[in-house]
Design a protein around this motif. Structure first.
Motif, PDB file in Angstrom:
ATOM      1  N   GLY A  26     -10.381  43.258 -15.326  1.00 32.11           N
ATOM      2  CA  GLY A  26     -10.611  44.447 -14.516  1.00 32.11           C
ATOM      3  C   GLY A  26     -10.386  44.133 -13.054  1.00 32.11           C
ATOM      4  O   GLY A  26     -10.651  43.006 -12.599  1.00 32.11           O
ATOM      5  N   VAL A  27      -9.873  45.093 -12.298  1.00 33.47           N
ATOM      6  CA  VAL A  27      -9.700  44.946 -10.853  1.00 33.47           C
ATOM      7  C   VAL A  27     -10.713  45.853 -10.174  1.00 33.47           C
ATOM      8  O   VAL A  27     -10.882  47.018 -10.561  1.00 33.47           O
ATOM      9  CB  VAL A  27      -8.267  45.307 -10.410  1.00 33.47           C
ATOM     10  N   LEU A  28     -11.392  45.317  -9.156  1.00 36.23           N
ATOM     11  CA  LEU A  28     -12.476  46.026  -8.492  1.00 36.23           C
ATOM     12  C   LEU A  28     -12.002  46.712  -7.217  1.00 36.23           C
ATOM     13  O   LEU A  28     -11.022  46.294  -6.585  1.00 36.23           O
ATOM     14  CB  LEU A  28     -13.607  45.054  -8.156  1.00 36.23           C
ATOM     15  N   SER A  29     -12.723  47.732  -6.814  1.00 31.39           N
ATOM     16  CA  SER A  29     -12.425  48.461  -5.584  1.00 31.39           C
ATOM     17  C   SER A  29     -12.866  47.646  -4.380  1.00 31.39           C
ATOM     18  O   SER A  29     -13.385  46.528  -4.508  1.00 31.39           O
ATOM     19  CB  SER A  29     -13.147  49.811  -5.599  1.00 31.39           C
ATOM     20  N   ASN A  30     -12.679  48.206  -3.185  1.00 23.38           N
ATOM     21  CA  ASN A  30     -13.109  47.540  -1.965  1.00 23.38           C
ATOM     22  C   ASN A  30     -14.576  47.142  -2.058  1.00 23.38           C
ATOM     23  O   ASN A  30     -15.402  47.880  -2.598  1.00 23.38           O
ATOM     24  CB  ASN A  30     -12.910  48.470  -0.761  1.00 23.38           C
ATOM     25  N   ASN A  31     -14.890  45.988  -1.485  1.00 21.38           N
ATOM     26  CA  ASN A  31     -16.246  45.447  -1.510  1.00 21.38           C
ATOM     27  C   ASN A  31     -16.699  45.081  -2.920  1.00 21.38           C
ATOM     28  O   ASN A  31     -17.894  44.988  -3.184  1.00 21.38           O
ATOM     29  CB  ASN A  31     -17.250  46.417  -0.889  1.00 21.38           C
ATOM     30  N   ASP A  32     -15.738  44.883  -3.830  1.00 25.82           N
ATOM     31  CA  ASP A  32     -16.058  44.505  -5.210  1.00 25.82           C
ATOM     32  C   ASP A  32     -17.058  45.470  -5.829  1.00 25.82           C
ATOM     33  O   ASP A  32     -18.001  45.062  -6.523  1.00 25.82           O
ATOM     34  CB  ASP A  32     -16.616  43.073  -5.257  1.00 25.82           C
ATOM     35  N   GLY A  33     -16.815  46.769  -5.592  1.00 26.47           N
ATOM     36  CA  GLY A  33     -17.780  47.773  -6.040  1.00 26.47           C
ATOM     37  C   GLY A  33     -17.575  48.255  -7.464  1.00 26.47           C
ATOM     38  O   GLY A  33     -18.370  47.942  -8.351  1.00 26.47           O
ATOM     39  N   CYS A  34     -16.507  49.017  -7.699  1.00 30.87           N
ATOM     40  CA  CYS A  34     -16.297  49.663  -9.001  1.00 30.87           C
ATOM     41  C   CYS A  34     -14.979  49.197  -9.626  1.00 30.87           C
ATOM     42  O   CYS A  34     -14.066  48.742  -8.937  1.00 30.87           O
ATOM     43  CB  CYS A  34     -16.273  51.183  -8.832  1.00 30.87           C
ATOM     44  N   VAL A  35     -14.899  49.357 -10.937  1.00 27.87           N
ATOM     45  CA  VAL A  35     -13.684  48.998 -11.671  1.00 27.87           C
ATOM     46  C   VAL A  35     -12.648  50.102 -11.465  1.00 27.87           C
ATOM     47  O   VAL A  35     -12.878  51.259 -11.823  1.00 27.87           O
ATOM     48  CB  VAL A  35     -13.982  48.817 -13.172  1.00 27.87           C
ATOM     49  N   VAL A  36     -11.485  49.750 -10.897  1.00 25.79           N
ATOM     50  CA  VAL A  36     -10.441  50.745 -10.618  1.00 25.79           C
ATOM     51  C   VAL A  36      -9.179  50.520 -11.436  1.00 25.79           C
ATOM     52  O   VAL A  36      -8.274  51.354 -11.406  1.00 25.79           O
ATOM     53  CB  VAL A  36     -10.084  50.764  -9.112  1.00 25.79           C
ATOM     54  N   ALA A  37      -9.099  49.409 -12.134  1.00 26.38           N
ATOM     55  CA  ALA A  37      -7.956  49.153 -13.022  1.00 26.38           C
ATOM     56  C   ALA A  37      -8.452  48.293 -14.173  1.00 26.38           C
ATOM     57  O   ALA A  37      -9.255  47.376 -13.974  1.00 26.38           O
ATOM     58  CB  ALA A  37      -6.821  48.449 -12.271  1.00 26.38           C
ATOM     59  N   ARG A  38      -7.943  48.606 -15.389  1.00 24.97           N
ATOM     60  CA  ARG A  38      -8.455  47.932 -16.586  1.00 24.97           C
ATOM     61  C   ARG A  38      -7.318  47.551 -17.524  1.00 24.97           C
ATOM     62  O   ARG A  38      -6.365  48.306 -17.691  1.00 24.97           O
ATOM     63  CB  ARG A  38      -9.413  48.859 -17.350  1.00 24.97           C
ATOM     64  N   SER A  39      -7.441  46.402 -18.131  1.00 23.64           N
ATOM     65  CA  SER A  39      -6.546  46.053 -19.229  1.00 23.64           C
ATOM     66  C   SER A  39      -7.041  46.754 -20.488  1.00 23.64           C
ATOM     67  O   SER A  39      -8.176  47.237 -20.549  1.00 23.64           O
ATOM     68  CB  SER A  39      -6.536  44.537 -19.439  1.00 23.64           C
ATOM     69  N   GLN A  40      -6.187  46.797 -21.503  1.00 17.78           N
ATOM     70  CA  GLN A  40      -6.600  47.436 -22.748  1.00 17.78           C
ATOM     71  C   GLN A  40      -7.785  46.710 -23.368  1.00 17.78           C
ATOM     72  O   GLN A  40      -8.672  47.330 -23.958  1.00 17.78           O
ATOM     73  CB  GLN A  40      -5.432  47.451 -23.739  1.00 17.78           C
ATOM     74  N   GLU A  41      -7.833  45.400 -23.179  1.00 15.77           N
ATOM     75  CA  GLU A  41      -8.914  44.605 -23.758  1.00 15.77           C
ATOM     76  C   GLU A  41     -10.264  44.964 -23.157  1.00 15.77           C
ATOM     77  O   GLU A  41     -11.270  45.055 -23.873  1.00 15.77           O
ATOM     78  CB  GLU A  41      -8.640  43.113 -23.560  1.00 15.77           C
ATOM     79  N   ILE A  42     -10.300  45.219 -21.847  1.00 16.04           N
ATOM     80  CA  ILE A  42     -11.585  45.566 -21.231  1.00 16.04           C
ATOM     81  C   ILE A  42     -11.963  47.010 -21.556  1.00 16.04           C
ATOM     82  O   ILE A  42     -13.138  47.349 -21.650  1.00 16.04           O
ATOM     83  CB  ILE A  42     -11.554  45.302 -19.704  1.00 16.04           C
ATOM     84  N   LYS A  43     -10.951  47.860 -21.764  1.00 22.08           N
ATOM     85  CA  LYS A  43     -11.237  49.220 -22.237  1.00 22.08           C
ATOM     86  C   LYS A  43     -11.905  49.176 -23.603  1.00 22.08           C
ATOM     87  O   LYS A  43     -12.847  49.923 -23.877  1.00 22.08           O
ATOM     88  CB  LYS A  43      -9.950  50.040 -22.315  1.00 22.08           C
TER      89      LYS A  43
END
Length: 423
Positions: A27-44
């Motif tokens: 998963g890739v996090l938003s600014n300040n490591d806040g929220c998940v903004v991009a996900r691989s199928q595996e993390i979904k």
């Protein structure tokens, strides 16, 4: 014929330079490591939703994931590389966003396009490592819908073509909710529902003139787009902003006014850059600060102030000056601040500037000199990386700087290579 090329992007960029992440939940996090903004199928598959705050991920699931800080310098450079490959297949490439581009195949034989786009996908994957999907049709809106099918339906193998008059297209549009059409926001969808229009096919067969009276010319054109007529420009879908806001949460709470000064200096510079990009001028600026409302053990404080500007401007120096004046009036001592920012309001077009009767005129020579300075600043930051040239020099390791504890190196950017070489 028009194609929409959509990259499976942020996670793929990370995997290009870290093959060990292939097959892992990333998963890739938003600014300040806040929220998940991009996900691989595996993390979904693990149940991590888009936009989920990182701290709310179950610890058991968190141990199975790799969460990375956003790395926009890398993503922007990789996006440019993808665009370079696309340009080898057609000279007509319109970049719509960091991960989407519209391509025109006017003059190409329609029967050859699916094969051409498959070859294009293979070259993008080979040269950049980024997987892409392609949607083909006679209008941008249908191409975007076709791209959605290319990503979701494995039968298309990444390339889907939609004939606007086929029975397959009609069947799909009858199942497509109107709020999933490009350019139809939630409020517009709700208004369409009151008119009895709930799916894409109903919108396609509706009276375009009737919809124009209820909405706008863009909605009228959208009807024609669904019928297969290409009549929407990208400018229609990305109108100049009426307000520009730049803000960010601090990496840690701070009571230091200097931290707020330097954060607002950067925010005002960034807002000025965005304003100049859309050829606009601001006539007023709003400054705001606030504390963390969830910290009940600390005093709560929130304040905003609008500062009228002496004359419409896009000069970052004047925006910074106004922001500093606003902060002086709303800052309170012994308050732990979490966030500050600015908003440019009352925007007007640069070519239609209207001066007040009592406004002090600016000489043509001074105006030209200021515009040349700002243009040079923007060019340097565009070519060498954001904030390469700043107005004022912030201290290192400021409280307001972003948390990015899990950010990977900016592998491909020139300034990162120079930084590595120096070390």
């Amino acid at each position: 014929m028009i194609a929409l090329v959509d990259c499976n992007f942020y996670v793929s960029c990370e995997r290009v330079f870290a093959p060990r992440l292939e097959g892992q939940a990333v998963g890739v996090l938003s600014n300040n490591d806040g929220c998940v903004v991009a996900r691989s199928q595996e993390i979904k598959n693990l149940g991590v939703a888009m936009g989920m705050p990182a701290h709310q991920i179950d610890p058991h699931i968190r141990r199975q994931c790799t969460l990375l800080s956003s790395n926009y310098a890398l993503y922007g450079d990789m996006s440019s590389r993808v665009t370079d490959v696309l340009s080898q297949h057609t000279p007509h490439v319109d970049v719509y966003s960091i991960d989407e581009s519209f391509l025109s195949f006017e003059g190409f034989e329609p029967d050859t396009l699916e094969e051409r786009c498959q070859l294009m996908r293979q070259q993008v994957k080979r040269d950049t490592g980024i997987p892409v999907s392609v949607g083909l049709s006679t209008s941008k809106t249908l191409a975007k819908i076709a791209n959605h099918r290319a990503k979701k339906e494995s039968v298309f193998n990444g390339v889907a073509m939609m004939d606007p008059n086929s029975s397959d297209t009609r069947e799909f549009l009858e199942q497509l909710p109107v709020n999933e059409i490009w350019g139809v926001a939630g409020r517009s969808a709700a208004r369409l529902h009151t008119l009895g229009i709930e799916n894409a096919w109903q919108l396609r067969t509706a009276s375009s003139k009737h919809l124009r009276r209820h909405f706008s010319v863009v909605m009228e054109r959208l009807v024609y787009e669904l019928r297969g007529e290409n009549c929407i420009s990208l400018d229609d879908m990305s109108q100049p902003k009426k307000q520009i806001m730049v803000s960010r949460s601090f990496g840690r709470l701070t009571t230091n006014k200097t931290d707020l000064h330097e954060a607002l200096r950067v925010h005002a510079s960034r807002a000025g850059e965005k304003l100049r990009r859309q050829n606009g001028l601001a006539q007023a600026l709003m400054v705001f600060v606030h504390t963390n409302r969830f910290r009940q053990d600390l005093p709560s404080y929130s304040k905003r102030l609008v500062i009228p500007l002496p004359h419409p401007t896009d000069d970052s120096r004047e925006l910074i000056k106004a922001a500093m004046a606003g902060l002086e009036r709303i800052f309170k001592k012994d308050i732990w601040y979490q966030k500050c920012g600015i908003m440019l309001i009352d925007l007007c077009d640069h070519d239609n500037e209207q001066l007040g009767l009592l406004a002090e005129p600016i000489s043509d020579e001074k105006r030209a000199r200021n515009e040349k300075l700002m243009a040079t600043l923007d060019k340097l930051n565009r070519e060498h990386g954001k904030n390469t040239v700043r107005i004022g020099m912030p201290r290192k390791q400021d409280a307001w700087e972003l948390r990015c504890e899990h950010r990977t190196p900016r592998y491909t950017t020139r300034w990162e290579e120079l930084a590595v070489a120096k070390t």
